[in-house]
Design a protein around this motif. Sequence first.
Motif, PDB file in Angstrom:
ATOM      1  N   GLY A   1       0.777  -1.232   0.000  1.00 20.68           N
ATOM      2  CA  GLY A   1       0.000   0.000   0.000  1.00 20.68           C
ATOM      3  C   GLY A   1       0.806   1.278   0.000  1.00 20.68           C
ATOM      4  N   LYS A   2       2.091   1.200  -0.332  1.00 24.43           N
ATOM      5  CA  LYS A   2       2.932   2.389  -0.341  1.00 24.43           C
ATOM      6  C   LYS A   2       2.842   3.094  -1.698  1.00 24.43           C
ATOM      7  CE  LYS A   2       4.380   1.305   3.745  1.00 24.43           C
ATOM      8  NZ  LYS A   2       3.885   2.059   4.931  1.00 24.43           N
ATOM      9  N   ASP A   3       2.648   4.400  -1.655  1.00 22.39           N
ATOM     10  CA  ASP A   3       2.630   5.210  -2.877  1.00 22.39           C
ATOM     11  C   ASP A   3       4.069   5.566  -3.223  1.00 22.39           C
ATOM     12  OD1 ASP A   3       2.270   6.995  -4.933  1.00 22.39           O
ATOM     13  OD2 ASP A   3       0.673   8.129  -3.951  1.00 22.39           O
ATOM     14  N   ILE A   4       4.719   4.714  -4.019  1.00 24.54           N
ATOM     15  CA  ILE A   4       6.149   4.881  -4.260  1.00 24.54           C
ATOM     16  C   ILE A   4       6.453   6.150  -5.050  1.00 24.54           C
ATOM     17  CG2 ILE A   4       6.554   2.397  -4.112  1.00 24.54           C
ATOM     18  CD1 ILE A   4       6.761   2.357  -7.144  1.00 24.54           C
ATOM     19  N   ASN A   5       5.552   6.554  -5.947  1.00 26.48           N
ATOM     20  CA  ASN A   5       5.801   7.780  -6.717  1.00 26.48           C
ATOM     21  C   ASN A   5       5.814   9.007  -5.810  1.00 26.48           C
ATOM     22  OD1 ASN A   5       5.918   6.386  -9.171  1.00 26.48           O
ATOM     23  ND2 ASN A   5       3.704   6.482  -9.438  1.00 26.48           N
ATOM     24  N   LYS A   6       4.848   9.074  -4.925  1.00 29.89           N
ATOM     25  CA  LYS A   6       4.773  10.209  -4.002  1.00 29.89           C
ATOM     26  C   LYS A   6       5.976  10.234  -3.068  1.00 29.89           C
ATOM     27  CE  LYS A   6       1.641  12.400  -0.669  1.00 29.89           C
ATOM     28  NZ  LYS A   6       0.320  12.274   0.020  1.00 29.89           N
ATOM     29  N   ILE A   7       6.381   9.059  -2.599  1.00 29.53           N
ATOM     30  CA  ILE A   7       7.517   8.988  -1.677  1.00 29.53           C
ATOM     31  C   ILE A   7       8.789   9.435  -2.383  1.00 29.53           C
ATOM     32  CG2 ILE A   7       8.964   7.399  -0.358  1.00 29.53           C
ATOM     33  CD1 ILE A   7       6.376   5.786   0.176  1.00 29.53           C
ATOM     34  N   ARG A   8       8.968   9.041  -3.635  1.00 30.14           N
ATOM     35  CA  ARG A   8      10.151   9.444  -4.384  1.00 30.14           C
ATOM     36  C   ARG A   8      10.169  10.946  -4.645  1.00 30.14           C
ATOM     37  NH1 ARG A   8      10.523   4.554  -8.793  1.00 30.14           N
ATOM     38  NH2 ARG A   8      11.960   3.232  -7.622  1.00 30.14           N
ATOM     39  N   VAL A   9       9.017  11.509  -4.957  1.00 26.25           N
ATOM     40  CA  VAL A   9       8.943  12.944  -5.207  1.00 26.25           C
ATOM     41  C   VAL A   9       9.358  13.715  -3.957  1.00 26.25           C
ATOM     42  CG1 VAL A   9       7.370  14.868  -5.627  1.00 26.25           C
ATOM     43  CG2 VAL A   9       7.246  12.826  -7.056  1.00 26.25           C
ATOM     44  N   TYR A  10       8.859  13.285  -2.808  1.00 26.28           N
ATOM     45  CA  TYR A  10       9.200  13.994  -1.578  1.00 26.28           C
ATOM     46  C   TYR A  10      10.667  13.770  -1.190  1.00 26.28           C
ATOM     47  CZ  TYR A  10       4.467  15.571  -0.606  1.00 26.28           C
ATOM     48  OH  TYR A  10       3.274  16.229  -0.678  1.00 26.28           O
ATOM     49  N   ALA A  11      11.212  12.591  -1.487  1.00 25.35           N
ATOM     50  CA  ALA A  11      12.637  12.369  -1.243  1.00 25.35           C
ATOM     51  C   ALA A  11      13.479  13.288  -2.121  1.00 25.35           C
ATOM     52  CB  ALA A  11      12.990  10.907  -1.497  1.00 25.35           C
ATOM     53  N   LEU A  12      13.055  13.429  -3.380  1.00 26.65           N
ATOM     54  CA  LEU A  12      13.771  14.331  -4.282  1.00 26.65           C
ATOM     55  C   LEU A  12      13.642  15.780  -3.823  1.00 26.65           C
ATOM     56  CD1 LEU A  12      15.380  14.455  -6.956  1.00 26.65           C
ATOM     57  CD2 LEU A  12      13.206  14.838  -8.128  1.00 26.65           C
ATOM     58  N   ALA A  13      12.489  16.136  -3.270  1.00 28.18           N
ATOM     59  CA  ALA A  13      12.292  17.504  -2.785  1.00 28.18           C
ATOM     60  C   ALA A  13      13.204  17.800  -1.596  1.00 28.18           C
ATOM     61  CB  ALA A  13      10.832  17.706  -2.394  1.00 28.18           C
ATOM     62  N   VAL A  14      13.334  16.848  -0.678  1.00 32.07           N
ATOM     63  CA  VAL A  14      14.218  17.049   0.478  1.00 32.07           C
ATOM     64  C   VAL A  14      15.672  17.173   0.020  1.00 32.07           C
ATOM     65  CG1 VAL A  14      15.099  16.024   2.607  1.00 32.07           C
ATOM     66  CG2 VAL A  14      12.669  15.875   2.070  1.00 32.07           C
ATOM     67  N   GLY A  15      16.072  16.283  -0.906  1.00 30.41           N
ATOM     68  CA  GLY A  15      17.429  16.362  -1.429  1.00 30.41           C
ATOM     69  C   GLY A  15      17.685  17.662  -2.175  1.00 30.41           C
ATOM     70  N   SER A  16      16.680  18.137  -2.904  1.00 29.07           N
ATOM     71  CA  SER A  16      16.829  19.390  -3.648  1.00 29.07           C
ATOM     72  C   SER A  16      16.914  20.587  -2.707  1.00 29.07           C
ATOM     73  CB  SER A  16      15.647  19.560  -4.612  1.00 29.07           C
ATOM     74  OG  SER A  16      15.596  18.490  -5.526  1.00 29.07           O
ATOM     75  N   ALA A  17      16.205  20.522  -1.588  1.00 31.04           N
ATOM     76  CA  ALA A  17      16.302  21.599  -0.599  1.00 31.04           C
ATOM     77  C   ALA A  17      17.731  21.720  -0.076  1.00 31.04           C
ATOM     78  CB  ALA A  17      15.329  21.337   0.553  1.00 31.04           C
ATOM     79  N   LEU A  18      18.357  20.575   0.198  1.00 31.81           N
ATOM     80  CA  LEU A  18      19.751  20.597   0.653  1.00 31.81           C
ATOM     81  C   LEU A  18      20.682  21.107  -0.441  1.00 31.81           C
ATOM     82  CD1 LEU A  18      19.997  17.215   2.606  1.00 31.81           C
ATOM     83  CD2 LEU A  18      19.886  19.512   3.564  1.00 31.81           C
ATOM     84  N   ALA A  19      20.417  20.705  -1.690  1.00 31.94           N
ATOM     85  CA  ALA A  19      21.248  21.181  -2.797  1.00 31.94           C
ATOM     86  C   ALA A  19      21.102  22.686  -2.977  1.00 31.94           C
ATOM     87  CB  ALA A  19      20.876  20.454  -4.084  1.00 31.94           C
ATOM     88  N   GLY A  20      19.883  23.206  -2.832  1.00 24.39           N
ATOM     89  CA  GLY A  20      19.686  24.652  -2.904  1.00 24.39           C
ATOM     90  C   GLY A  20      20.414  25.384  -1.789  1.00 24.39           C
ATOM     91  N   LEU A  21      20.416  24.784  -0.597  1.00 22.98           N
ATOM     92  CA  LEU A  21      21.167  25.359   0.522  1.00 22.98           C
ATOM     93  C   LEU A  21      22.667  25.374   0.210  1.00 22.98           C
ATOM     94  CD1 LEU A  21      21.476  26.361   3.440  1.00 22.98           C
ATOM     95  CD2 LEU A  21      21.383  23.969   4.186  1.00 22.98           C
ATOM     96  N   ALA A  22      23.168  24.272  -0.363  1.00 24.96           N
ATOM     97  CA  ALA A  22      24.584  24.225  -0.747  1.00 24.96           C
ATOM     98  C   ALA A  22      24.898  25.282  -1.801  1.00 24.96           C
ATOM     99  CB  ALA A  22      24.939  22.832  -1.274  1.00 24.96           C
ATOM    100  N   GLY A  23      23.959  25.504  -2.734  1.00 25.11           N
ATOM    101  CA  GLY A  23      24.157  26.539  -3.750  1.00 25.11           C
ATOM    102  C   GLY A  23      24.242  27.931  -3.146  1.00 25.11           C
ATOM    103  N   ALA A  24      23.395  28.198  -2.151  1.00 27.51           N
ATOM    104  CA  ALA A  24      23.443  29.493  -1.473  1.00 27.51           C
ATOM    105  C   ALA A  24      24.762  29.665  -0.716  1.00 27.51           C
ATOM    106  CB  ALA A  24      22.259  29.628  -0.515  1.00 27.51           C
ATOM    107  N   MET A  25      25.204  28.612  -0.037  1.00 29.57           N
ATOM    108  CA  MET A  25      26.481  28.666   0.678  1.00 29.57           C
ATOM    109  C   MET A  25      27.637  28.929  -0.289  1.00 29.57           C
ATOM    110  SD  MET A  25      25.812  25.402   3.193  1.00 29.57           S
ATOM    111  CE  MET A  25      27.463  25.385   3.917  1.00 29.57           C
ATOM    112  N   TYR A  26      27.585  28.292  -1.443  1.00 29.94           N
ATOM    113  CA  TYR A  26      28.621  28.476  -2.452  1.00 29.94           C
ATOM    114  C   TYR A  26      28.647  29.918  -2.955  1.00 29.94           C
ATOM    115  CZ  TYR A  26      31.222  27.811  -6.821  1.00 29.94           C
ATOM    116  OH  TYR A  26      32.124  27.922  -7.854  1.00 29.94           O
ATOM    117  N   ALA A  27      27.466  30.477  -3.216  1.00 28.74           N
ATOM    118  CA  ALA A  27      27.383  31.845  -3.733  1.00 28.74           C
ATOM    119  C   ALA A  27      27.931  32.848  -2.725  1.00 28.74           C
ATOM    120  CB  ALA A  27      25.936  32.179  -4.084  1.00 28.74           C
ATOM    121  N   PHE A  28      27.563  32.712  -1.465  1.00 29.90           N
ATOM    122  CA  PHE A  28      28.041  33.653  -0.449  1.00 29.90           C
ATOM    123  C   PHE A  28      29.539  33.506  -0.206  1.00 29.90           C
ATOM    124  CE2 PHE A  28      23.497  33.669   1.063  1.00 29.90           C
ATOM    125  CZ  PHE A  28      23.279  35.018   0.823  1.00 29.90           C
ATOM    126  N   TYR A  29      30.055  32.300  -0.340  1.00 27.06           N
ATOM    127  CA  TYR A  29      31.484  32.100  -0.094  1.00 27.06           C
ATOM    128  C   TYR A  29      32.329  32.604  -1.263  1.00 27.06           C
ATOM    129  CZ  TYR A  29      35.981  29.830   0.607  1.00 27.06           C
ATOM    130  OH  TYR A  29      37.319  29.592   0.753  1.00 27.06           O
TER     131      TYR A  29
END
Length: 342
Positions: free
Chosen positions: A215-243
């Motif tokens: 009963g697991k919605d694998i598509n939804k779970i993958r989308v949210y996993a990608l969203a969490v990973g993308s949030a961290l990547a965006g944070l890394a991008g901001a850190m890179y820009a300021f540095y």
Amino acid sequence: MMTFDLPRFLIDALMISCIYIVLSTSLNLEYGYAGIPNIGKVLFLATGSFMVAALSIRITAHLLGLSYGDYSIESRILVTKINEVLDKDPLLSISLFALLTAIAVASSVAMAFALSYPTVRLRETYLGVTLLVAGEILRYIGRYDENFIGGTLGSPVIDVFGWMGVGLGRDILVLVVYLGIAVSCWLIIKRMLSSPYGRLLKAIRDDEEASMSLGKDINKIRVYALAVGSALAGLAGAMYAFYIGHIDSGDFTPDKTFLVFLMIIIGGKANPYGPLIGSLFYVIVERTIRQAKYLFKTPFDINYLAMLILGLVLMMFMLFRPTGLLNERNDLENLHRKLKKA
């Protein structure tokens, strides 16, 4: 021959390591645990950096009442005036750092949702190719649209750490901030992946049909996993820009993605400590070779030596240690060991 500044070398290496730890931790979540081949990882790193570069001067100029015409030409004049004000106003600097970082993270998450929902139901290859192409499109927009981040000239970024002073003291304080961000992100993701959520991602990665039968919605779970990973990547991008202090679209070529994959493969995927080891290994090798460029005269560009060494290291790992330096953690064995000890 240039002299070797060891403290500056170590600070620079640790600063870049903090950025790559956040970035590789996000890819470890997506690729190591969820099995998403995000070969367009640089897209979300670029999104975070581009948003900081595009908005830092514009927002601050609006707050300070500074007017300008052609952004690509006047941005360098504006950033000088803005930095003079920020050097004397810590509260404004910290507020802008928090605001721009939040915008970078939110933009990367929005990009992940917009691109993953239409393609996540297809095979993982289609999602990876979509993200890779989108990253190239964003890079070319940044390169040729002068009103975005200055076109081929790039765009300067405001100095939100100017109030800390200059010299080694400032560098150490900025490093403490970056270490705090990197360690906090790593601890949060480690705890999240040690929970039942991490075991769920592994279950979907290993057997989609079995997960769907439960009963697991694998598509939804993958989308949210990608969203969490993308949030961290965006944070890394901001850190890179300021540095770095200046963003150019040429810094975000597809090979950035494969360097992060290299870190995960060397450190060990699906192991929370893998990104730490892989990131430190890559940065030490790359920065050491870059420093050698100034210390020794060679008949060729020594920067290419880094890619050669890293390529050989990758081949050796794939042949003799495909699991990386650290093996994937077996949650069932760990649970059994804890129960046996109890």
